[in-house]
Write an enzyme that holds these catalytic residues in place. Structure first.
Site, PDB file in Angstrom:
ATOM      1  N   LYS A   1      33.252  31.478  44.211  1.00  0.00           N
ATOM      2  CA  LYS A   1      34.601  32.037  44.145  1.00  0.00           C
ATOM      3  C   LYS A   1      35.535  31.069  43.435  1.00  0.00           C
ATOM      4  O   LYS A   1      35.589  29.887  43.779  1.00  0.00           O
ATOM      5  CB  LYS A   1      35.129  32.298  45.569  1.00  0.00           C
TER       6      LYS A   1
ATOM      7  N   ASP B   1      35.593  42.100  39.958  1.00  0.00           N
ATOM      8  CA  ASP B   1      36.392  42.398  41.137  1.00  0.00           C
ATOM      9  C   ASP B   1      36.698  43.890  41.194  1.00  0.00           C
ATOM     10  O   ASP B   1      37.762  44.352  40.801  1.00  0.00           O
ATOM     11  CB  ASP B   1      37.690  41.586  41.100  1.00  0.00           C
TER      12      ASP B   1
ATOM     13  N   GLU C   1      26.263  35.468  36.271  1.00  0.00           N
ATOM     14  CA  GLU C   1      26.977  36.667  35.815  1.00  0.00           C
ATOM     15  C   GLU C   1      28.404  36.628  36.338  1.00  0.00           C
ATOM     16  O   GLU C   1      28.643  36.101  37.411  1.00  0.00           O
ATOM     17  CB  GLU C   1      26.320  37.939  36.396  1.00  0.00           C
TER      18      GLU C   1
ATOM     19  N   CYS D   1      74.400  53.164  43.795  1.00  0.00           N
ATOM     20  CA  CYS D   1      73.793  52.628  42.574  1.00  0.00           C
ATOM     21  C   CYS D   1      74.662  51.507  42.023  1.00  0.00           C
ATOM     22  O   CYS D   1      75.867  51.698  41.835  1.00  0.00           O
ATOM     23  CB  CYS D   1      73.650  53.744  41.541  1.00  0.00           C
TER      24      CYS D   1
ATOM     25  N   TYR E   1      24.342  45.963  37.475  1.00  0.00           N
ATOM     26  CA  TYR E   1      23.715  44.641  37.480  1.00  0.00           C
ATOM     27  C   TYR E   1      22.453  44.524  38.307  1.00  0.00           C
ATOM     28  O   TYR E   1      21.883  43.452  38.416  1.00  0.00           O
ATOM     29  CB  TYR E   1      24.718  43.568  37.929  1.00  0.00           C
TER      30      TYR E   1
ATOM     31  N   LYS F   1      31.479  37.793  38.389  1.00  0.00           N
ATOM     32  CA  LYS F   1      31.596  38.611  39.600  1.00  0.00           C
ATOM     33  C   LYS F   1      32.786  39.544  39.408  1.00  0.00           C
ATOM     34  O   LYS F   1      33.939  39.129  39.478  1.00  0.00           O
ATOM     35  CB  LYS F   1      31.803  37.708  40.813  1.00  0.00           C
TER      36      LYS F   1
ATOM     37  N   CYS G   1      68.609  56.309  42.370  1.00  0.00           N
ATOM     38  CA  CYS G   1      70.005  56.656  42.107  1.00  0.00           C
ATOM     39  C   CYS G   1      70.066  58.157  41.873  1.00  0.00           C
ATOM     40  O   CYS G   1      69.291  58.704  41.104  1.00  0.00           O
ATOM     41  CB  CYS G   1      70.489  55.907  40.867  1.00  0.00           C
TER      42      CYS G   1
ATOM     43  N   CYS H   1      76.236  53.024  38.530  1.00  0.00           N
ATOM     44  CA  CYS H   1      77.162  54.158  38.429  1.00  0.00           C
ATOM     45  C   CYS H   1      77.832  54.501  39.745  1.00  0.00           C
ATOM     46  O   CYS H   1      78.719  55.347  39.784  1.00  0.00           O
ATOM     47  CB  CYS H   1      76.454  55.386  37.867  1.00  0.00           C
TER      48      CYS H   1
ATOM     49  N   CYS I   1      74.251  58.718  35.157  1.00  0.00           N
ATOM     50  CA  CYS I   1      74.142  57.274  35.395  1.00  0.00           C
ATOM     51  C   CYS I   1      73.852  56.566  34.078  1.00  0.00           C
ATOM     52  O   CYS I   1      72.808  56.796  33.458  1.00  0.00           O
ATOM     53  CB  CYS I   1      73.027  56.976  36.399  1.00  0.00           C
TER      54      CYS I   1
HETATM   55  S1  IVH Z   1      24.819  41.064  43.125  1.00  0.00           S
HETATM   56  C1  IVH Z   1      22.137  41.678  46.719  1.00  0.00           C
HETATM   57  N1  IVH Z   1      26.218  40.814  40.912  1.00  0.00           N
HETATM   58  O1  IVH Z   1      30.328  41.169  44.729  1.00  0.00           O
HETATM   59  C2  IVH Z   1      22.990  41.278  45.572  1.00  0.00           C
HETATM   60  N2  IVH Z   1      27.345  41.487  42.887  1.00  0.00           N
HETATM   61  O2  IVH Z   1      30.657  39.617  47.369  1.00  0.00           O
HETATM   62  C3  IVH Z   1      24.152  42.142  45.483  1.00  0.00           C
HETATM   63  N3  IVH Z   1      29.736  41.955  42.584  1.00  0.00           N
HETATM   64  O3  IVH Z   1      29.183  43.463  47.083  1.00  0.00           O
HETATM   65  C4  IVH Z   1      25.261  41.730  44.667  1.00  0.00           C
HETATM   66  N4  IVH Z   1      29.796  41.521  40.435  1.00  0.00           N
HETATM   67  O4  IVH Z   1      30.177  44.386  44.946  1.00  0.00           O
HETATM   68  C5  IVH Z   1      26.248  41.109  42.224  1.00  0.00           C
HETATM   69  N5  IVH Z   1      27.323  40.616  38.873  1.00  0.00           N
HETATM   70  C6  IVH Z   1      27.344  40.915  40.186  1.00  0.00           C
HETATM   71  C7  IVH Z   1      28.535  41.315  40.838  1.00  0.00           C
HETATM   72  C8  IVH Z   1      28.491  41.587  42.209  1.00  0.00           C
HETATM   73  C9  IVH Z   1      30.508  41.901  41.483  1.00  0.00           C
HETATM   74  C10 IVH Z   1      30.233  42.302  43.934  1.00  0.00           C
HETATM   75  C11 IVH Z   1      29.375  43.273  44.693  1.00  0.00           C
HETATM   76  C12 IVH Z   1      29.087  42.586  45.997  1.00  0.00           C
HETATM   77  C13 IVH Z   1      30.117  41.543  46.070  1.00  0.00           C
HETATM   78  C14 IVH Z   1      29.608  40.381  46.907  1.00  0.00           C
END
Ligand code: IVH
Length: 670
Positions: A314, A119, A115, A408, A225, A117, A426, A411, A432
């Protein structure tokens, strides 16, 4: 005829169901079937009925999405089970190690789910009898903050599930889309407020607000999720869990992928790192790889901090090293001085970067950026380049410190920094030329009055020639005035005059945004136009009436009042009125729009429209927007970095449109 309490109760239930259904279609499925006006109409009826029968207001009513009363502090919530975080993997090798460990521990083959991740920030949501009752931040994993009232304002969050599960607890991520992040920071820069470093901080800052109205004014998204607890039979795999969540009405990320073994996982990882990532309208910082079988997840268990059945891969940050050649200062529409670093051009994440915003002097001090420095840059929210840090070891001693000027640069007025503001401004106001010019440019811009052909260069020319002094003067220009100017011939002069004349009918919403009232962005302009329906009524509105509206807090209200008290602004408004610029909202038309009966699908990023704006335009013109391409799709609108919908459209031979093509259709030019 007075309505009885019983009748009201019945109608309210119906309205809530309808509104939440349309809300779900819009924000979760991305496929609305009614226009904004029709939606507003339902909402208005609901609010009116609830005002008459306040005792009938329920916590799952869509009216609660506008944000309730501010509170002095957040209550804390202890999570039923600790919300763990994830171990990280930074390379394919580390992913293979993870897979090896997993297979050793379970003693056999394992399949995975990958999935994105997201942010953002992690939240835990509790539903009782199908109704959203509590939402909390992750906090330290054991105890979080109760942000229920704020979460109610997140439109993708279901206030009521599709089925009344006795008790359900889920985990998900609240995020801010890239486009909303860019807009928010631009507005904050103009307002002299500190900017957010990235979309994640912006999401966290927006959700952890003591005043839910502030949260309501921000655009936040949600993906869910994980099932933390359910009183129904538990899904046996993560894939089933995601389907289960989607079936209950939660927004679930569409990019979940089932992989039969680590080899497939690595292929997916490769694909995402190189292409797919930049195309998403929200930021992801990696991928999460999870063991699919819930039974095996139990076998694997967790360490104190993180589960052994999942890992976060990551992405390498997309950064580049370059040199600051100079720092220049731009004076914006409200007089804010923005320092910008001019860089030695360098390739970064698919484009050549030659400048980076430094936002304000505090940021320059904090990062200690000097002219001549070698710096690391990256794209925040994948769009705006920013300086991450200076490499002091590369200094030669020739670098020069930078300070914003005391006067400024345009002006010569004094530059002031107001208490509590990060911006230097300004003090010249409309004296201006830079501010006057930026205001007119804003007035004419695409999302304001949309006067084609009136860009920054022409505005400068008109100002320099003394033909205009404010936006109101535009409407009195004649072809003969333009002919003596460089770059103008008969045809181009006629075109510009025609474009200016055509803008008279853009409507109240655009006009309100175009006026450049401080803190009134597109969203507030829309709210104001829909509520007051005429400029005069807005002008007469009291501070109190203004603040009752969703999205309009005391700051915006005060700024609106101040705008209408300034004689120079009233002069401009008078010029606009005399020229015949429409100052009323359009009457809701009954005639079918140019797109009646047509179904559209959007993919990729359009140059000038957000997804929501494009959807609004289409739906308002009578069309429908669907979430996926099928044979029934009439057009696919394609932007930059389109996804698989584009491939599907080509496969099925569905006509493709770019933004310009869409505009032509909307205007009935095609
Ligand atoms: S699963 C026990 N799935 O990433 C499993 N986390 O660095 C819990 N996050 O604290 C996390 N997308 O805030 C999971 N598809 C995803 C995610 C996800 C973002 C975040 C979550 C977690 C952090 C871990």
């Amino acid at each position: 005829m007075a309505i009885t309490r019983e009748q009201a109760q019945k109608r309210l239930e119906e309205l809530r169901r309808l509104i939440e259904e349309h809300n779900y279609r819009y924000f979760v499925l991305d496929a609305p079937i009614i226009s904004d006006q029709e939606f507003d109409e339902l909402m208005r009826e609901l609010l009116e009925l609830e005002a008459k029968f306040p005792e009938l207001v329920t916590p799952d009513s869509p009216s609660q999405r506008v944000g309730g009363a501010p509170r002095p502090e957040f209550a804390t919530v202890r999570h039923r089970q600790p919300l763990l975080s994830l171990a990280n993997a930074f390379s394919p090798e580390e992913l293979r190690d993870f897979d090896r460990r997993v297979r050793e521990l379970v003693g056999g083959a394992v399949d995975y789910v990958v999935e994105p991740k997201i942010d953002g920030l992690s939240v835990a949501l509790v539903y009782v009898d199908g109704v959203f009752t509590t939402g909390a931040t992750r906090g330290d994993g054991e105890v979080g903050e109760d942000v229920t009232a704020n979460l109610r304002t997140v439109r993708a969050l279901p206030l009521r599930l599709k089925r009344p599960v006795a008790r359900l607890e889920v985990r998900g991520e609240v995020y801010m889309p890239k486009a909303a992040f860019a807009r928010l920071n631009k507005a904050r820069e103009e307002a002299g407020e500190p900017v957010f470093a990235n979309p994640r901080n912006a999401a966290a800052g927006s959700l952890r607000q003591l005043d839910p109205k502030v949260t309501a004014s921000r655009t936040l998204g949600l993906f869910v999720y994980q099932v933390l607890y359910t009183e129904e039979p538990e899904p046996a795999t993560q894939m089933e869990a995601l389907d289960y969540l989607a079936g209950l009405g939660f927004p679930v990320n569409p990019y979940r992928l089932h992989c039969r073994h680590a080899g497939e996982v690595l292929e997916v990882v490769e694909e995402w790192t190189t292409e797919k990532r930049a195309a998403l309208p929200y930021e992801i910082d990696g991928l999460v790889i999870k063991v699919n079988s819930v039974a095996l997840q139990r076998v694997l268990g967790a360490t104190a901090k993180s589960p052994r059945w999942a890992v976060a891969y990551k992405f390498p940050a997309e950064q580049a090293i370059t040199r600051v050649l100079d720092i220049i200062v731009r004076v914006g529409r409200t007089g804010v001085l923005t320092p910008t670093a001019l860089l030695e051009p360098v390739r970064l994440a698919g484009s050549t970067v030659s400048r980076a915003s430094l936002h304000n002097e505090d940021i320059i001090r904090e990062k200690n950026v000097r002219i001549g420095d070698t710096v690391i840059i990256q794209k925040a929210g994948d769009v705006i380049p920013e300086v991450v840090k200076v490499l002091p070891e590369r200094r030669t001693g020739e670098e020069k410190e930078f300070h914003l000027p005391e006067r400024c640069p345009v002006c010569g007025s004094r530059v002031i920094r107001e208490e509590g503001e990060t911006a230097h401004r300004c003090s010249g106001g409309l004296a201006c030329p830079a501010q006057v010019k930026e205001r007119i440019i804003h007035f004419a811009s695409r999302s304001a009055m949309d006067i084609q052909g009136l860009g920054p260069a022409i505005v400068s020319q008109l100002l320099d020639a003394g033909l205009i002094a404010d936006a109101g003067d535009l409407y009195y220009l004649k072809v003969e005035d333009l002919l003596p100017l460089e770059r103008f011939a008969q045809q181009s002069a006629q075109n510009l005059i025609a474009a200016i004349a055509a803008s008279k009918n853009k409507g109240l919403e655009r006009l309100l945004f175009a006026l450049g009232i401080r803190h009134v962005g597109e969203r507030a302009a829309r709210t104001l136009a829909r509520h007051f329906r005429s400029l005069d009524r807005l002008r007469e509105a009291s501070f109190e009436e203004l603040t009752t509206l969703p999205d309009i807090g005391p700051k915006i209200a005060a700024s609106i009042k101040a705008f209408f008290e300034e004689p120079r602004n009233l002069e401009v408004l008078e010029k606009l009125r005399r020229a015949g610029v429409r100052m009323e909202a359009e009457a809701e038309s009954e005639t079918p729009g140019p797109l009646a009966g047509k179904t559209f699908v959007l993919t990729g990023t359009l140059p000038n429209l957000t997804r929501q704006e494009a959807t609004d335009l289409i739906v308002r013109a009578g069309g429908k927007v669907a979430g996926s391409v099928s044979r029934r799709t009439d057009y696919v609108v394609v932007g930059d970095n389109p996804g698989s919908k584009y491939d599907k459209a080509r496969e099925l031979g569905i006509p493709l449109l770019d933004e310009e093509g869409l505009r032509k259709l909307l205007e009935g030019r095609e």
